[in-house]
Scaffold this motif. Sequence first.
Motif, PDB file in Angstrom:
ATOM      1  N   TYR A 179       0.798  -1.171  -0.025  1.00  0.00           N
ATOM      2  CA  TYR A 179       0.047  -0.084   0.071  1.00  0.00           C
ATOM      3  C   TYR A 179       1.031   1.134   0.033  1.00  0.00           C
ATOM      4  O   TYR A 179       1.926   1.116   0.274  1.00  0.00           O
ATOM      5  N   VAL A 183      -2.233   6.103   0.438  1.00  0.00           N
ATOM      6  CA  VAL A 183      -3.661   5.482   0.457  1.00  0.00           C
ATOM      7  C   VAL A 183      -3.941   5.648   1.950  1.00  0.00           C
ATOM      8  O   VAL A 183      -5.353   5.985   2.370  1.00  0.00           O
ATOM      9  N   GLN A 186      -5.768   9.494   2.779  1.00  0.00           N
ATOM     10  CA  GLN A 186      -6.877   9.492   2.123  1.00  0.00           C
ATOM     11  C   GLN A 186      -8.032   9.477   3.317  1.00  0.00           C
ATOM     12  O   GLN A 186      -8.999  10.095   3.152  1.00  0.00           O
ATOM     13  N   ILE A 187      -7.671   9.264   4.453  1.00  0.00           N
ATOM     14  CA  ILE A 187      -8.476   9.100   5.797  1.00  0.00           C
ATOM     15  C   ILE A 187      -8.418  10.581   6.309  1.00  0.00           C
ATOM     16  O   ILE A 187      -7.535  11.165   6.462  1.00  0.00           O
ATOM     17  N   THR A 190      -5.703  12.228   8.264  1.00  0.00           N
ATOM     18  CA  THR A 190      -4.506  11.403   8.954  1.00  0.00           C
ATOM     19  C   THR A 190      -3.202  11.926   8.708  1.00  0.00           C
ATOM     20  O   THR A 190      -2.315  11.676   9.384  1.00  0.00           O
ATOM     21  N   TYR A 228      -5.698   1.343   7.522  1.00  0.00           N
ATOM     22  CA  TYR A 228      -5.887   0.748   6.557  1.00  0.00           C
ATOM     23  C   TYR A 228      -7.210  -0.175   6.406  1.00  0.00           C
ATOM     24  O   TYR A 228      -7.995  -0.196   5.692  1.00  0.00           O
ATOM     25  N   ASP A 230      -9.823   0.440   8.005  1.00  0.00           N
ATOM     26  CA  ASP A 230     -11.238   1.571   7.767  1.00  0.00           C
ATOM     27  C   ASP A 230     -11.125   1.633   6.027  1.00  0.00           C
ATOM     28  O   ASP A 230     -12.484   1.868   5.832  1.00  0.00           O
ATOM     29  N   LEU A 231      -9.989   2.156   5.681  1.00  0.00           N
ATOM     30  CA  LEU A 231     -10.126   2.567   4.117  1.00  0.00           C
ATOM     31  C   LEU A 231     -10.774   1.074   3.579  1.00  0.00           C
ATOM     32  O   LEU A 231     -11.529   1.462   2.441  1.00  0.00           O
ATOM     33  N   ARG A 232     -10.216   0.195   4.010  1.00  0.00           N
ATOM     34  CA  ARG A 232     -10.727  -1.066   3.236  1.00  0.00           C
ATOM     35  C   ARG A 232     -12.309  -1.057   3.291  1.00  0.00           C
ATOM     36  O   ARG A 232     -12.951  -1.650   2.271  1.00  0.00           O
ATOM     37  N   THR A 234     -14.256   0.986   3.850  1.00  0.00           N
ATOM     38  CA  THR A 234     -14.889   2.167   2.964  1.00  0.00           C
ATOM     39  C   THR A 234     -15.010   1.876   1.761  1.00  0.00           C
ATOM     40  O   THR A 234     -16.025   2.187   0.902  1.00  0.00           O
ATOM     41  N   GLU A 235     -14.091   1.011   1.245  1.00  0.00           N
ATOM     42  CA  GLU A 235     -13.912   0.900  -0.177  1.00  0.00           C
ATOM     43  C   GLU A 235     -14.981  -0.498  -0.411  1.00  0.00           C
ATOM     44  O   GLU A 235     -15.733  -0.286  -1.504  1.00  0.00           O
TER      45      GLU A 235
END
Length: 251
Positions: A179, A183, A186-187, A190, A228, A230-232, A234-235
């Motif tokens: 990653y 990436v 983006q949060i 962050t 990471y 949280d981002l996944r 969200t995706e």
Amino acid sequence: MPFQKITANKLSNSVVEQIELLILRGILRPGERLPAERDLADRLGVSRPSLRDALAELEEAKLLSRRAGAGIFISEDLDSSFSPALVKLIGRHDEAVYDYITFRRDMEGLAAERAAQFGSDTDLEVINEIFLKMEQAPEGHGADLDSDFHMAIIEASHNVLMVHMMRAMYDLLKQGVLYSRKVVIQITNTRMDLLEQHRAINDALQARDPKAARAAIEAHMDYVVQAYADLRRTERNEEVARQRLDYEKRR
């Protein structure tokens, strides 16, 4: 370039030993070009025939490689800790990402402890200089500085095996195999959170507090894991939402 005058009896052997140690300690890096032959012989204080003998021995040992018309380089093969097939496999699975972060958490925590204890004042100055650059970097332009900061801590641990192992790990990150820092950025908010985490790491190292340095590293890596995840999530949610929207448009 960190070369010193050679004084030993068999000059070519002494040249070989010095260059080997510079590679082993991570000072000379894979892909780095050596000075021109005349310049290098002068820096080492040896004749060009002695230097050529040493370079030939290092080439035979696959530590150096010669490129026609370009010069002599530290072999890039030294940087190939992972096969191309394994790199692709790692990049396809989230499980590898979490294992990667956990591994870094453990190794960098140990390295930070060692750096606080055994790092020289110059080591700590290097770490601090990189952090100052991170503070001044425009948003979205600090990924390389991030890796450089963590690598400087590894180097300050003065463990050559750890240096080479972790450099290979950071190369995966720089190549975007796992990653990218973008990436995580983006949060929301962050970037500032990450900067403050790096500040805590730097402050603990400058204070030479091994326990605080390790704790700061571990807190930082725990944050990255959660960011990471949280981002996944969200995706995945967005993918489901798009499927629903597409269904509604087609009804």
